[in-house]
Motif scaffolding. Structure first.
Motif, PDB file in Angstrom:
ATOM      1  N   LEU A  16       0.826  -1.205   0.000  1.00 44.78           N
ATOM      2  CA  LEU A  16       0.000   0.000   0.000  1.00 44.78           C
ATOM      3  C   LEU A  16       0.862   1.257   0.000  1.00 44.78           C
ATOM      4  O   LEU A  16       0.619   2.188  -0.783  1.00 44.78           O
ATOM      5  N   PHE A  74      -5.489   4.580   6.922  1.00 44.65           N
ATOM      6  CA  PHE A  74      -5.591   3.190   6.467  1.00 44.65           C
ATOM      7  C   PHE A  74      -5.193   2.297   7.638  1.00 44.65           C
ATOM      8  O   PHE A  74      -4.017   2.267   8.021  1.00 44.65           O
ATOM      9  N   LEU A  76      -4.424  -1.055   8.726  1.00 43.96           N
ATOM     10  CA  LEU A  76      -4.080  -2.406   8.276  1.00 43.96           C
ATOM     11  C   LEU A  76      -3.578  -3.289   9.406  1.00 43.96           C
ATOM     12  O   LEU A  76      -3.540  -4.518   9.259  1.00 43.96           O
ATOM     13  N   ILE A 119     -10.165   3.837   6.276  1.00 43.09           N
ATOM     14  CA  ILE A 119     -10.283   2.590   5.511  1.00 43.09           C
ATOM     15  C   ILE A 119      -9.790   1.465   6.408  1.00 43.09           C
ATOM     16  O   ILE A 119      -8.629   1.472   6.837  1.00 43.09           O
ATOM     17  N   THR A 121      -8.938  -2.449   7.101  1.00 40.66           N
ATOM     18  CA  THR A 121      -8.650  -3.773   6.545  1.00 40.66           C
ATOM     19  C   THR A 121      -9.201  -4.811   7.503  1.00 40.66           C
ATOM     20  O   THR A 121      -8.614  -5.077   8.551  1.00 40.66           O
ATOM     21  N   LEU A 173     -12.792  -3.266   4.095  1.00 40.93           N
ATOM     22  CA  LEU A 173     -12.342  -4.183   3.061  1.00 40.93           C
ATOM     23  C   LEU A 173     -12.091  -5.551   3.687  1.00 40.93           C
ATOM     24  O   LEU A 173     -11.513  -5.644   4.772  1.00 40.93           O
ATOM     25  N   ALA A 216      -3.951  -3.738  -2.338  1.00 39.42           N
ATOM     26  CA  ALA A 216      -3.467  -2.404  -1.962  1.00 39.42           C
ATOM     27  C   ALA A 216      -4.169  -1.327  -2.785  1.00 39.42           C
ATOM     28  O   ALA A 216      -4.612  -0.299  -2.256  1.00 39.42           O
ATOM     29  N   HIS A 219      -7.587  -0.477  -1.615  1.00 41.73           N
ATOM     30  CA  HIS A 219      -7.644   0.412  -0.455  1.00 41.73           C
ATOM     31  C   HIS A 219      -7.687   1.881  -0.896  1.00 41.73           C
ATOM     32  O   HIS A 219      -8.461   2.676  -0.361  1.00 41.73           O
ATOM     33  N   TYR A 311     -12.268  -2.824  -8.563  1.00 42.00           N
ATOM     34  CA  TYR A 311     -11.277  -3.821  -8.134  1.00 42.00           C
ATOM     35  C   TYR A 311     -10.932  -4.754  -9.283  1.00 42.00           C
ATOM     36  O   TYR A 311     -11.813  -5.248  -9.997  1.00 42.00           O
TER      37      TYR A 311
END
Length: 349
Positions: A16, A74, A76, A119, A121, A173, A216, A219, A311
């Motif tokens: 990412l 993000f 993650l 966002i 994960t 996600l 990635a 995202h 995607y």
């Protein structure tokens, strides 16, 4: 644009950050105390130390670069342990940590009037086990604490949704099995075991495998195109573990396995190793949680992510695995036979 990334020292995080930097983003990457930050620096991110269980440290980290407001967070970072001995820490990392980052994000974006988006994960594991392909309309069945990783991922989503109810803009996600470069601890372990003739057997399960680079990119696309509160499953190529391990064997120049170990035997071995771990206090190689996962068919659909995020799941399983292998070889982490090394050199890999 300025991104704040948790889990940047992980292999999806590296993919990412690489793409964010290439797109012109400024990236601040959070890391835990004592983490190796060389790759973060090499990729062009600015490392900042913080802990997910410490809200004050997150607040400081988020405001460390005061000349550039954070546009996107993000999240993650995750604890992927599948051993009961790690359940307490996993709850802190996954559930409490997700709630904390979401709370700080709300304070940052809503409380200070600075528009931005979180966002998250999550994982296909938040949906639990199903007998048919999983999509976003499937029930989230991860309600058995014995399968604690799955259990924690569902509750991490719920913790974030509490902040969404108070105004936070967040998107979820749910990747399946991620394969690609920068991996040293996930599916890369299978490369090492097969190359070193240490593979104890092949489980009878199957899964959906997705390319790290495509995940990635999803995202970043979720930041621009995703809808608040929505889940987006990121799947890819469906394959049995026999097929998956066979492709890895071919890539490292080893004979491909031809049979699987019966599910009941794998689960029995896991129970025995778990009993031994109760005495030793050390995590076993095979746990009941792992055995449950690798002896089931867990496949999913990416139709919603394709439709709404754009995607792309067009990278074949062969390409994903070859990318993973080539990166491991280039890093000096995987040594191939002379003949396979010659083929790799001839192909320009």
């Amino acid at each position: 644009m300025h991104a704040f990334v948790t889990g940047g020292t992980g292999f999806l995080g590296a993919n990412l950050i690489e793409q964010l930097i290439a797109d012109g983003w400024q990236v601040t990457a959070m890391h835990r105390p004592g983490s190796n930050i060389q790759r973060l620096q090499a990729l062009g991110a600015t490392p900042v130390e913080a802990s997910l269980d410490d809200v004050a440290s997150l607040q400081r980290a988020m405001s460390a670069n005061v000349d550039k407001k954070v546009d996107a967070i993000f999240h993650l970072a995750a604890n992927t342990s599948m051993w009961r001995g790690g359940d307490k820490q996993q709850w802190q990392d996954n559930v409490v940590g997700a709630g904390n980052i979401a709370r700080v994000a709300r304070q940052q974006f809503v409380g200070q009037g600075a528009p931005g988006r979180l966002i998250v994960t999550s994982s296909i594991s938040a949906y639990g086990y199903h007998t048919s392909p999983i999509d976003e309309a499937s029930a989230k069945l991860a309600d058995d604490p014995k399968h604690h990783y799955h259990y924690s991922k569902k509750r991490a989503e719920l913790a974030v949704r509490e902040e969404i109810a108070q105004g936070l803009d967040a998107v979820f996600l749910n990747p399946c099995g991620i394969v690609g470069k920068y991996d040293v601890s996930s599916w890369a372990q299978t490369f090492f075991m097969i190359q070193q003739d240490r593979l104890p057997g092949v489980p009878p399960g199957s899964g959906s495998f997705c390319h790290a680079g495509a995940v990635a990119r999803a995202h970043i696309d979720a930041f621009h195109k995703g809808r608040c509160e929505e889940n987006y499953i990121l799947a890819g190529t469906d394959a049995s573990f026999l097929e998956f391990f066979g492709k890895i064997a071919e890539l490292v120049g080893k004979p491909a396995p031809t049979t699987t170990t019966p599910a009941f035997l794998i689960r029995a071995m896991a129970q025995l190793q778990d009993l031994a771990a109760r005495l030793s206090g050390r995590e076993p190689a095979l746990t009941p949680q792992k055995a449950a996962m690798i002896t089931r068919r867990v496949v999913a659909s990416s139709d919603k992510a394709k439709r709404e995020l754009g995607y792309r799941d067009t990278v074949s399983l062969d390409e994903m695995l070859r990318e993973s292998r080539d990166w491991l070889v280039a890093e000096g982490l995987l040594k191939l036979s002379d003949s396979r090394s010659d083929e790799l050199g001839a192909s320009g890999g």
